[in-house]
Enzyme design. Structure first.
Site, PDB file in Angstrom:
ATOM      1  N   ARG A   1       0.968  -1.085  -0.082  1.00 45.57           N
ATOM      2  CA  ARG A   1       0.111  -0.077   0.212  1.00 45.57           C
ATOM      3  C   ARG A   1       0.724   1.304   0.131  1.00 45.57           C
ATOM      4  O   ARG A   1       1.728   1.359   0.894  1.00 45.57           O
ATOM      5  CB  ARG A   1      -0.829  -0.027   1.266  1.00 45.57           C
TER       6      ARG A   1
ATOM      7  N   GLU B   1      -3.237   7.758  -4.991  1.00 42.79           N
ATOM      8  CA  GLU B   1      -2.960   6.712  -6.175  1.00 42.79           C
ATOM      9  C   GLU B   1      -4.106   6.968  -6.952  1.00 42.79           C
ATOM     10  O   GLU B   1      -5.308   6.840  -6.934  1.00 42.79           O
ATOM     11  CB  GLU B   1      -3.293   4.988  -5.552  1.00 42.79           C
TER      12      GLU B   1
ATOM     13  N   HIS C   1      -1.371  -0.492  -9.952  1.00 37.88           N
ATOM     14  CA  HIS C   1      -1.789  -1.493  -9.064  1.00 37.88           C
ATOM     15  C   HIS C   1      -2.380  -2.816  -9.879  1.00 37.88           C
ATOM     16  O   HIS C   1      -3.405  -3.118  -9.671  1.00 37.88           O
ATOM     17  CB  HIS C   1      -2.923  -0.722  -8.529  1.00 37.88           C
TER      18      HIS C   1
HETATM   19  N1  NAD Z   1      -0.592  -4.399  -5.278  1.00 36.84           N
HETATM   20  C1  NAD Z   1      -1.646  -5.415  -5.296  1.00 36.84           C
HETATM   21  O1  NAD Z   1      -2.305  -5.654  -6.416  1.00 36.84           O
HETATM   22  C2  NAD Z   1      -2.123  -6.039  -4.109  1.00 36.84           C
HETATM   23  C3  NAD Z   1      -2.823  -7.126  -3.907  1.00 36.84           C
HETATM   24  C4  NAD Z   1      -3.141  -7.899  -2.820  1.00 36.84           C
HETATM   25  C5  NAD Z   1      -2.707  -7.475  -1.912  1.00 36.84           C
HETATM   26  N2  NAD Z   1      -1.636  -6.211  -1.679  1.00 36.84           N
HETATM   27  C6  NAD Z   1      -1.190  -5.671  -0.375  1.00 36.84           C
HETATM   28  O2  NAD Z   1      -0.196  -6.358  -0.136  1.00 36.84           O
HETATM   29  C7  NAD Z   1       0.047  -6.437   1.196  1.00 36.84           C
HETATM   30  C8  NAD Z   1       0.416  -8.083   1.899  1.00 36.84           C
HETATM   31  O3  NAD Z   1      -0.962  -8.694   1.888  1.00 36.84           O
HETATM   32  P1  NAD Z   1      -0.931  -9.989   2.378  1.00 36.84           P
HETATM   33  O4  NAD Z   1      -2.634 -10.362   2.145  1.00 36.84           O
HETATM   34  O5  NAD Z   1       0.051 -10.835   2.290  1.00 36.84           O
HETATM   35  O6  NAD Z   1      -1.231  -9.380   3.994  1.00 36.84           O
HETATM   36  P2  NAD Z   1      -1.464 -10.072   5.201  1.00 36.84           P
HETATM   37  O7  NAD Z   1      -2.973  -9.737   5.632  1.00 36.84           O
HETATM   38  O8  NAD Z   1      -1.100 -11.492   5.096  1.00 36.84           O
HETATM   39  O9  NAD Z   1      -0.431  -9.549   6.153  1.00 36.84           O
HETATM   40  C9  NAD Z   1      -0.481  -9.693   7.539  1.00 36.84           C
HETATM   41  C10 NAD Z   1       0.737 -10.188   8.129  1.00 36.84           C
HETATM   42  O10 NAD Z   1       1.696  -8.795   7.961  1.00 36.84           O
HETATM   43  C11 NAD Z   1       2.606  -8.865   8.934  1.00 36.84           C
HETATM   44  N3  NAD Z   1       2.874  -7.400   9.557  1.00 36.84           N
HETATM   45  C12 NAD Z   1       1.814  -6.861  10.172  1.00 36.84           C
HETATM   46  N4  NAD Z   1       2.619  -5.834  10.771  1.00 36.84           N
HETATM   47  C13 NAD Z   1       3.706  -5.502  10.195  1.00 36.84           C
HETATM   48  C14 NAD Z   1       4.853  -4.576  10.517  1.00 36.84           C
HETATM   49  N5  NAD Z   1       4.655  -3.719  11.166  1.00 36.84           N
HETATM   50  N6  NAD Z   1       6.000  -5.017   9.672  1.00 36.84           N
HETATM   51  C15 NAD Z   1       6.168  -5.968   9.205  1.00 36.84           C
HETATM   52  N7  NAD Z   1       5.177  -7.007   8.952  1.00 36.84           N
HETATM   53  C16 NAD Z   1       4.022  -6.693   9.310  1.00 36.84           C
HETATM   54  C17 NAD Z   1       2.452 -10.095   9.741  1.00 36.84           C
HETATM   55  O11 NAD Z   1       3.195 -11.086   9.400  1.00 36.84           O
HETATM   56  C18 NAD Z   1       0.992 -10.172   9.600  1.00 36.84           C
HETATM   57  O12 NAD Z   1       0.782 -11.485   9.848  1.00 36.84           O
HETATM   58  C19 NAD Z   1      -1.077  -5.659   1.838  1.00 36.84           C
HETATM   59  O13 NAD Z   1      -0.905  -4.340   1.941  1.00 36.84           O
HETATM   60  C20 NAD Z   1      -2.035  -5.956   0.964  1.00 36.84           C
HETATM   61  O14 NAD Z   1      -2.983  -4.644   0.933  1.00 36.84           O
HETATM   62  C21 NAD Z   1      -1.589  -5.404  -2.948  1.00 36.84           C
END
Ligand code: NAD
Length: 333
Positions: A244, A272, A291
């Site tokens: 994000r 964005e 994105h």
């Molecule tokens: N670009 C895109 O199209 C796209 C698509 C899907 C997801 N995303 C983004 O990718 C990111 C990851 O998604 P996800 O589903 O794997 O997340 P997720 O819900 O699995 O992430 C949770 C995990 O993040 C970690 N975390 C929490 N706080 C943290 C901190 N302060 N420092 C480091 N790690 C920490 C922990 O391990 C936690 O379990 C999110 O920001 C999501 O919005 C982007």
């Protein structure tokens, strides 16, 4: 027979469900489709909600407010055929007894693929050298440009062992790279199991050739990379953000990138898209994509397949594979 109500824009439905997967869904239960995904108060939608057993939402579905869910007294579950839950439903769903499922894990696959592709291209200097070659319109000094580049022995820093972060770590096992991880919720034994070196964020930022962000946006992760941390990034390194935009202080990021000191691959920004006047559009050391790292094109059919399998599990009374328990709702949002 179980009534499955699809509440999603027709365009999203067409992208995720092939004729074959739609037919499979229709075999599992009685398939109904809301005539609109944005006006849940529409009497036709209300009628469909009143008999539905499972609600399937997607990208572009307007938020189902508490009163909308109350209009579906038989419904047991909301299966969200996309990632973040917050745009489609609030925590009140749990209070009303709904099981909530999100296809965020299926959506993690293409994001991890995009990230791996960018890590490799950036370490190999491909994006940088392509820009230089195009501008030169002639031979360029490849050896000089690539002298400090390469995958071999590089250090990749992963911020967040999230669903996506873990997949990226898994992909990287095949390469000759050292992987650092910064994640306050991971302890050393867990890091050992992942095969990564656990470090704090300032150490990661100062040591990595590639820093890849995979943490969710939460109040505590807003501007996780602030000015002082961005200033610690090594010259010639690359920052990849597919998570994000607001994980990084946007003004401090532009200030650093304007120096040309390091590179950035930004699939997400804050705001964005960036404003038309933002230097991010023009900088040679920035790769900007709108994105697109998540499921796109044919990859959306993976989501459709998994939605059908999830509905099947629900109907059979099996545990949901993509269930988001209440305590993990915030992280998914
Ligand atoms: N670009 C895109 O199209 C796209 C698509 C899907 C997801 N995303 C983004 O990718 C990111 C990851 O998604 P996800 O589903 O794997 O997340 P997720 O819900 O699995 O992430 C949770 C995990 O993040 C970690 N975390 C929490 N706080 C943290 C901190 N302060 N420092 C480091 N790690 C920490 C922990 O391990 C936690 O379990 C999110 O920001 C999501 O919005 C982007």
């Amino acid at each position: 027979m179980t009534e499955i109500l699809l509440i999603m824009p027709a365009s999203h439905r067409r992208s995720i469900l092939t004729d074959e997967t739609a037919a499979r869904l229709a075999e599992i239960g009685t398939l109904r489709e809301a005539p609109t995904a944005t006006d849940h108060a529409d009497p036709r939608v209300r009628q469909l909600l009143s008999t539905a057993d499972v609600l399937v939402t997607g990208t572009g579905t307007a938020k189902l407010e508490e009163q909308d869910l109350r209009a579906a007294p038989h419904a047991k579950a909301i299966i969200h055929a996309a990632g973040s839950l917050r745009p489609v439903v609030g925590k009140y769903a749990y209070d009303l007894g709904f099981a909530v499922s999100s296809l965020a894990s299926a959506n993690a696959v293409p994001v991890a693929e995009y990230t791996l592709a960018m890590i490799l291209l950036e370490l190999k200097g491909v994006n940088a050298i392509a820009a230089t070659y195009r501008r030169a319109r002639s031979t360029v000094d490849v050896d000089a440009l690539l002298a400090r580049r390469g995958v071999y022995n590089a250090t990749v820093g992963i911020v967040g062992a999230s669903r996506i972060g873990r997949l990226v770590i898994e992909h990287l096992r095949r390469f000759d790279v050292d992987v650092l991880l910064a994640d306050p919720s991971v302890d050393r034994p867990a890091a050992d199991q992942l095969g990564v070196q656990l470090v704090d964020l300032p150490t990661l930022v100062a040591s990595a050739d590639v820093i890849s962000l995979h943490a969710p946006l939460l109040p505590e992760t807003r501007h996780l990379l602030d000015g002082p941390l961005l200033a610690r990034i090594r010259d010639g390194a690359v920052l990849i953000n597919t998570a994000r935009g607001a994980l990084v202080d946007p003004d401090a990021l532009v200030t650093e990138l304007l120096t040309g000191r390091f590179r950035a691959v930004l699939d997400v920004t804050d705001p964005e898209p960036p404003p038309p006047t933002s230097p991010l559009w023009d900088l040679d050391n920035v790769v900007l994509t709108p994105h697109v790292a998540g499921s796109r094109g044919m990859e959306l059919q993976r989501i459709g397949q998994e939605v059908v399998a999830e509905v099947e599990r629900l109907v059979r009374g099996e545990p949901l594979r993509y269930s988001v328990p209440r305590h993990l709702y915030a992280g998914n949002a």
